[in-house]
Design a protein around this motif. Structure first.
Motif: not given
Length: 77
Positions: A15-29
């Motif tokens: 999706l062209g987005m940051p893919s580290d776990s912190v970024s993913i968790e932040s996006f979802i939150a």
């Protein structure tokens, strides 16, 4: 054909987005909970190309569909 099992990191990369776990968790939150009347791919925070990728992955029941469904479930809580 890529038959590897996809995870959230590879989905976010696609999706062209940051893919580290912190970024993913932040996006979802940041974007949860997604209202039940809005399909994941129709959420306003996606670009047109991201929305199209998600929609196509689900409609075609591609190898991405399972991880897209998992993201959808997480976004509903």
């Amino acid at each position: 054909m890529d038959t590897s099992k996809h995870d959230f990191s590879t989905l976010f990369e696609q999706l062209g987005m940051p893919s580290d776990s912190v970024s993913i968790e932040s996006f979802i939150a940041q974007h949860s909970p997604l209202p039940p009347e809005i399909a994941l791919q129709d959420a306003p925070f996606w670009s047109e190309s991201q929305s199209h990728f998600l929609e196509e992955g689900l409609e075609d029941d591609s190898d991405w569909a399972e991880i897209i469904d998992e993201l959808d479930a997480l976004m509903r809580h």
